[in-house]
Design a protein around this motif. Structure first.
Motif, PDB file in Angstrom:
ATOM      1  N   THR A  50      -5.211  -4.661 -20.435  1.00  0.00           N
ATOM      2  CA  THR A  50      -5.028  -3.265 -20.722  1.00  0.00           C
ATOM      3  C   THR A  50      -5.259  -2.927 -22.279  1.00  0.00           C
ATOM      4  OG1 THR A  50      -2.983  -3.633 -21.822  1.00  0.00           O
ATOM      5  CG2 THR A  50      -3.052  -3.563 -19.402  1.00  0.00           C
ATOM      6  N   ILE A  59      -2.932   9.161  -7.653  1.00  0.00           N
ATOM      7  CA  ILE A  59      -3.358   7.888  -7.344  1.00  0.00           C
ATOM      8  C   ILE A  59      -3.389   7.419  -5.811  1.00  0.00           C
ATOM      9  CG2 ILE A  59      -2.690   5.369  -7.719  1.00  0.00           C
ATOM     10  CD1 ILE A  59      -1.824   6.232 -10.649  1.00  0.00           C
ATOM     11  N   TYR A  75       3.523   3.229  -9.155  1.00  0.00           N
ATOM     12  CA  TYR A  75       3.636   3.324 -10.450  1.00  0.00           C
ATOM     13  C   TYR A  75       5.202   3.581 -10.751  1.00  0.00           C
ATOM     14  CZ  TYR A  75      -1.125   1.814 -11.244  1.00  0.00           C
ATOM     15  OH  TYR A  75      -2.201   1.064 -11.267  1.00  0.00           O
ATOM     16  N   ARG A 102      -3.698  -1.904 -24.720  1.00  0.00           N
ATOM     17  CA  ARG A 102      -2.895  -2.693 -25.690  1.00  0.00           C
ATOM     18  C   ARG A 102      -3.086  -4.278 -25.741  1.00  0.00           C
ATOM     19  NH1 ARG A 102      -0.196   1.051 -28.135  1.00  0.00           N
ATOM     20  NH2 ARG A 102      -0.718   3.161 -26.982  1.00  0.00           N
ATOM     21  N   ARG A 104     -11.778  10.179  -9.799  1.00  0.00           N
ATOM     22  CA  ARG A 104     -11.480   8.668  -9.931  1.00  0.00           C
ATOM     23  C   ARG A 104     -10.832   8.189  -8.736  1.00  0.00           C
ATOM     24  NH1 ARG A 104      -7.794   5.855 -13.832  1.00  0.00           N
ATOM     25  NH2 ARG A 104      -8.651   4.028 -13.894  1.00  0.00           N
ATOM     26  N   TRP A 123       6.309   4.488 -14.286  1.00  0.00           N
ATOM     27  CA  TRP A 123       5.588   5.204 -15.058  1.00  0.00           C
ATOM     28  C   TRP A 123       6.286   6.787 -15.281  1.00  0.00           C
ATOM     29  CZ3 TRP A 123       1.995   4.419 -18.962  1.00  0.00           C
ATOM     30  CH2 TRP A 123       1.417   5.423 -19.694  1.00  0.00           C
ATOM     31  N   ASP A 136      -5.867   8.109 -22.880  1.00  0.00           N
ATOM     32  CA  ASP A 136      -4.926   7.081 -23.016  1.00  0.00           C
ATOM     33  C   ASP A 136      -5.240   5.960 -21.957  1.00  0.00           C
ATOM     34  OD1 ASP A 136      -2.753   5.309 -22.863  1.00  0.00           O
ATOM     35  OD2 ASP A 136      -1.266   6.926 -22.836  1.00  0.00           O
ATOM     36  N   GLY A 185      -6.544   6.167 -17.148  1.00  0.00           N
ATOM     37  CA  GLY A 185      -6.930   5.177 -17.541  1.00  0.00           C
ATOM     38  C   GLY A 185      -8.138   5.234 -18.551  1.00  0.00           C
ATOM     39  N   ASP A 204      -4.005   3.405 -21.386  1.00  0.00           N
ATOM     40  CA  ASP A 204      -2.732   2.763 -20.520  1.00  0.00           C
ATOM     41  C   ASP A 204      -2.224   3.537 -19.260  1.00  0.00           C
ATOM     42  OD1 ASP A 204      -3.006   0.586 -22.295  1.00  0.00           O
ATOM     43  OD2 ASP A 204      -1.364   1.066 -23.538  1.00  0.00           O
ATOM     44  N   HIS A 205      -2.923   4.783 -19.389  1.00  0.00           N
ATOM     45  CA  HIS A 205      -2.041   5.860 -18.514  1.00  0.00           C
ATOM     46  C   HIS A 205      -2.725   5.579 -16.930  1.00  0.00           C
ATOM     47  CE1 HIS A 205      -1.203   9.555 -16.728  1.00  0.00           C
ATOM     48  NE2 HIS A 205      -0.186   9.732 -17.662  1.00  0.00           N
ATOM     49  N   PRO A 206      -1.703   5.209 -15.976  1.00  0.00           N
ATOM     50  CA  PRO A 206      -2.346   5.160 -14.803  1.00  0.00           C
ATOM     51  C   PRO A 206      -3.141   5.858 -14.103  1.00  0.00           C
ATOM     52  CG  PRO A 206       0.135   5.112 -14.607  1.00  0.00           C
ATOM     53  CD  PRO A 206      -0.421   5.492 -16.372  1.00  0.00           C
ATOM     54  N   ASN A 251       3.572   0.464 -17.035  1.00  0.00           N
ATOM     55  CA  ASN A 251       2.272   0.773 -16.010  1.00  0.00           C
ATOM     56  C   ASN A 251       2.187  -0.221 -15.063  1.00  0.00           C
ATOM     57  OD1 ASN A 251       1.008  -0.822 -17.763  1.00  0.00           O
ATOM     58  ND2 ASN A 251      -0.675   0.381 -18.380  1.00  0.00           N
TER      59      ASN A 251
END
Lengths: 190, 819
Positions: free
Chosen positions: A4, B6, B549, A6, B30, B552, A76, A83, A78-80, B540
């Motif tokens: 990730t 998602i 998720y 981070r 995406r 989150w 971001d 991404g 880390d954002h699911p 996440n």
């Protein structure tokens, strides 16, 4: 190996202590040398959510610690959902934070006037409150033609706002309904 | 969305219709592309070949406003070729219900139509009941009066030739779409759809979506991963602002507003609390009294007591049967019914249909408050085109608000994820967060009502409103978020667990109707409880295997990521598709019977047992999956609509054809129309021969207030344009880049012509029909020469259920400027 953003920062931070090879398996020193030049190096990172469409992408705001101003925004990682990606609008969020066209003073346009005047908050809120009370008191209906209790203000309407946060929306509806408004509408209707 | 962004990656077939996500919700792509990479079929049905179409496996063009004809043809295809998922349909939908003898459909009208009142009496569409008070059913689906057979009969008219002639879609393209999408009607395939304003902004908008709901129920695509009915929201918090009740017809949490005839709280609960005699139906809205009382407690705090019906009388009441929607609001403003108006973070002078009427209406006000970041056509309407400021009396207060990164709070995305965002810089200049403006403004109003004044009308709701959302003299969103989660107002014991006064309510199952709980919005209960601010979660990791998720942020309701997910399992609780498990019943089994209650996976739609035991025997304590429906089943036959229990094709109020090929009823008989001199509707008028439609571009947003002032974005898309086909351009002698005039019965615009292959003429009723399209992001105020709002052209006619205006299909003329 899935990293990730981070994790990457952690490992790349370790790289400066000479542990690059044990972390990522390749030498990061050229990357490091470059990142030291970035203007965001001392900036504070704050996560937010994009203000535009309903996808809800994560954005990181970088704030200069000295000036307190947002100096850069990016997706971001880390954002699911996004991404780290952003569309053209989301990628321009920085220009909302820094934009000399923002209205930054309370403005007032008098009846039949052809210009705006700059005003103070205190004056404006007191004047608006008087208008609200005047319109409400004049148009308030306690009972309708059938004698049913309606406790309704017929003379004021409101539109907005999907641009507000949930907490602001809630108190906005509470205020409007306490005034007795029924013409309460917003973007969802159009 | 019943599902979420998602989850699109889980789909086998994605039908994109009434939307253009590649350009308008770009990051959604995406997930669409991830599905495609895994082998999913992507279908795009749209009047225009857009960037979405370029990535689609199948593109089908259709004339704007003919979606029901297109989808009705698909329903016919599914039924006649038996492509539907029979076990799902029999168990989880109302397909087996017997419809009562009064229901009929003839000459384009359903039974119960009253021409004088311009409305239907929906009691004609009731089901036939048995002696226990439940609808009669034919589980073989053979009875001619069962819903499935009536559905089949209804859409028998929607044959390929007729549909193609109406929509202008080539027959082979219709077949390609029908075959590809209908292939998802098996247990291990998932089909989903994405729509936006391309479906809602029609006088048949709700029925467009109903048609898709029927298809999704037929194919067993509701409640499953990669399925659902998915509306893509156009604003970052338009889902949340709807959740919080900023519409005339709903209070927070989708509780109906009260009308004059609903005089007391007892009347309210009686009218709005559905009752079922079916022991298999959870009928979740039976809990309505708990939610309304908890809401009233959050509004009026300690002043809300059982003896005053928790302040129910303080809520304003509408007139029964009267509509107060956007179109009605501006109609009333035009007729000088208001003296005051708030435009809070919105630009109605450009955003609503028939913007010319709206602009004229603003001049009828005494005062208006505009709250925004940038100047806009509403705030400055008094100096707009054609107006002399000296003759406009409206006083305008412009209050500058802070940007989203200058404050803290939550927003709900289309997938119902409620995400917390933080402050990254101080508000610029004198701007204030909206929350502070609301708090301070109400404080000033309340001060005036606290003073003795004989003129003060009914001060009680103002004086009794709970208004304690400030910390250190600033608006504190955490306090509202906690109030919306809810808290106990007294010490309470629930199932041997003690809660103290002030404790957060763990989840909405613990809300009460006796005043012992306060909750601003029941669907947000659990968002900010003893675990903390769940909306701020940033874990996440995803162990679900299907991208839920769950840690989150937080999703309403109760962090459920896919709504109606019990329908993803067969009646014994076993997933239809073992490769895409959303939830699964994993209780203990003894002698072929479930003996303990346990689900795993996503948060299930209730903890109850499935309908059947592993050995197939029926359980008396099982529950049906569609828990928000009174009878627990998905409604193919929907008695809740104002324009009929089945979707029926009607032409748009303005259209290029002289008749409806499917029935003698030309347009929606109960569409909302208005009667001022500004409400002109011209159909088949030779002065306006081309279909017009409106849309968006990636670089702009809504009326452009938050994008036109951004240098990067306005450079990318600097001005209004009108797209047209090469054939139309030739006909009108127009070249790309030339200035043209686009006019409708309501207004006129100057725009730059874009001649493109993206638009092609449609063969409709055997004749060539042209369509032109414009983005609606522009306005006269900025940039200079950027053009004005496309909504100056659009009609103020609306869907009968929602009154959303028909801004996607109307008639225009196009000509070279000066010609």
């Amino acid at each position: 190996m899935k990293l990730t953003r981070r994790d990457f920062m952690k490992v790349s931070g370790a790289a400066t202590a000479g542990l690059a090879l044990s972390g990522l398996g390749f030498d990061l020193s050229p990357v490091q040398a470059f990142t030291w030049e970035l203007r965001t190096k001392d900036a504070k990172e704050t996560p937010t959510i994009c203000c535009y469409c309903g996808v809800g992408c994560g954005i990181i705001c970088h704030t200069d610690k000295k000036t307190g101003k947002v100096i850069y925004t990016e997706g971001d990682a880390d954002h699911p959902i996004n991404g780290g990606s952003l569309c053209a609008k989301g990628a321009s969020a920085y220009q909302i934070a820094q934009n000399d066209k923002r209205i930054t003073k309370v403005l007032y346009r008098a009846p039949n006037s052809d210009k705006w005047q700059v005003k103070k908050w205190d004056w404006a809120l007191k004047e608006i409150a008087k208008r609200v009370k005047g319109s409400r008191d004049k148009s308030f209906v306690t009972t309708n033609d059938k004698g049913q209790v309606v406790n309704r203000c017929n003379g004021i309407a409101s539109v907005g706002s999907a641009a507000l946060d949930n907490e602001e929306c809630w108190i906005y509806q509470a205020m409007l309904r306490s005034l007795g408004l029924v013409y309460i509408e917003h973007q969802a209707r159009i | 969305m019943t599902n979420h962004w998602i989850d699109l990656a889980n789909s086998d077939c994605i039908l994109i219709m009434g939307s253009n996500p590649a350009e308008n919700h770009p990051i959604s792509f995406r997930w669409i592309m991830k599905a495609k990479d895994k082998g999913a079929t992507v279908i795009h049905v749209d009047p225009r070949f857009t960037r979405t179409s370029t990535k689609a496996d199948i593109y089908a063009s259709l004339r704007s406003g003919t979606d029901i004809a297109f989808l009705g043809g698909m329903i016919k295809y599914i039924l006649e070729n038996e492509k539907y998922f029979k076990e799902y349909v029999v168990n989880y939908t109302n397909a087996s219900y017997i419809v009562g003898g009064k229901f009929d459909f003839k000459d384009g009208l359903f039974s119960g139509y009253n021409k004088e009142k311009n409305s239907y009496d929906a009691s004609n569409w009731a089901f036939e009941m048995d002696e226990t008070g439940l609808p009669k059913k034919d589980l073989t689906l053979q009875d001619a009066r069962c819903v499935l057979q009536l559905l089949k009969a209804h859409y028998a008219r929607y044959d390929l030739d007729t549909v193609s002639s109406i929509t202008g879609t080539p027959k082979e393209d219709l077949m390609k779409v029908y075959e590809a999408y209908a292939a998802t009607g098996v247990p291990d395939k998932a089909g989903t759809n994405l729509y936006a304003m391309g479906w809602t902004q029609h006088t048949v908008g709700v029925q467009n979506i109903r048609a898709m709901c029927i298809i999704q129920l037929l194919l067993g695509n509701m409640g499953i991963a990669g399925g659902g009915v998915n509306a893509m929201r156009g604003e970052s918090n338009v889902q949340g602002s709807t959740d919080q009740g900023l519409l005339f017809h709903i209070l927070p949490g989708y509780l109906p507003t009260a009308s004059a005839s609903v005089a007391t709280l007892a009347d309210y609960n009686k009218k709005f609390t559905p009752v079922t005699k079916d022991p298999l139906s959870a009928n979740w809205w039976q809990n309505r009294p708990k939610y309304i009382v908890s809401f009233l407690k959050s509004m009026y705090g300690d002043a809300a007591k059982p003896e005053n019906e928790f302040g129910y009388a303080w809520l304003p009441k509408t007139e029964d049967g009267k509509s107060y929607t956007w179109l009605d609001l501006f109609d009333a403003m035009y007729k000088k019914e208001f003296t005051g108006f708030f435009s809070w973070g919105q630009n109605p002078a450009c955003s609503g249909a028939n913007a010319g009427k709206t602009r004229a209406a603003l001049a009828n006000l005494d005062w208006m408050v505009v709250v925004n970041l940038f100047d806009n056509e509403t705030a400055s309407f008094w100096k707009g085109p054609g107006l002399n400021p000296k003759k406009v009396k409206t006083e305008v207060f412009f209050l500058p608000c802070s940007a989203f990164m200058e404050k803290e709070g939550s927003v709900a995305n289309s997938g119902r994820w409620v995400q917390w965002r933080y402050k990254a810089q101080e508000p610029v200049g004198d701007s204030l967060p909206d929350g502070d403006i609301i708090v301070e403004l109400f404080n000033e109003v309340r001060k005036l009502y606290k003073k003795p004044d004989k003129k003060s009308a009914f001060p009680d709701p103002i004086l009794n409103l709970k208004w304690d959302y400030v910390t250190k003299s600033k608006f504190d969103p955490h306090l509202v978020a906690k109030s919306n989660n809810g808290f106990f107002t007294q010490d309470v014991t629930i199932q041997d667990k003690q809660y103290r006064k002030g404790d957060p309510v763990p989840a909405f199952a613990m809300l009460r109707d006796d005043g012992s709980t306060s909750c601003g919005n029941w669907i947000y209960c659990q968002s900010y409880n003893a675990d903390g601010n769940n909306m701020a979660r940033r874990d996440n990791k995803d162990d679900s295997g299907i991208g839920l998720y769950p840690k989150w942020a937080w999703a309403w309701p109760v962090n459920r990521r896919i709504i109606y997910n019990r329908a993803s399992c067969d009646p014994t609780g076993k997933p239809w598709d073992p490769k895409r498990v959303v939830v699964e019943f994993v209780g203990e089994v003894k002698d072929g019977k479930w003996t303990s209650q346990k689900w795993k996976g996503d948060v299930p739609d209730g903890p109850w047992y499935p309908l059947r035991n592993p050995d197939g025997t029926a359980r008396e304590d099982g529950k049906l999956p569609f828990i928000m429906r009174v009878d627990g089943r998905g409604a193919m036959f929907g008695p809740g609509m104002k324009d009929g229990p089945f979707p029926e094709h009607y032409e748009p109020m303005e259209c290029p054809v002289e008749k409806n090929l499917l029935s003698p009823q030309f347009t929606n008989p109960v569409a909302a129309v208005y009667a001022t001199e500004r409400d002109a509707i011209k159909t088949c008028d030779p002065r306006f021969p081309f279909v017009g439609t409106s849309y968006r571009v990636t670089e702009h947003w809504q009326t452009g207030v938050l994008t036109r002032w951004l240098p990067w974005l306005i450079e990318a898309e600097p001005q209004l344009f009108v797209e047209m086909s090469e054939q139309l351009a030739q006909l009108k002698q127009i070249k790309s880049g030339e200035l043209v005039i686009v006019e409708s019965p309501r207004g006129m615009l100057e725009a730059v012509a874009i001649v493109t292959k993206r638009l092609r003429p449609f063969m409709v009723h055997g004749q060539e029909v042209h369509l032109v399209g414009m983005p609606y992001h522009y306005g006269w105020i900025w940039p200079k020469n950027g053009g004005d709002s496309a909504n100056l052209l659009t009609p103020s006619a609306g869907d009968p259920n929602t009154r959303i205006p028909e801004t996607k299909a109307f008639m225009v003329n196009v000509r070279k400027k000066g010609a």
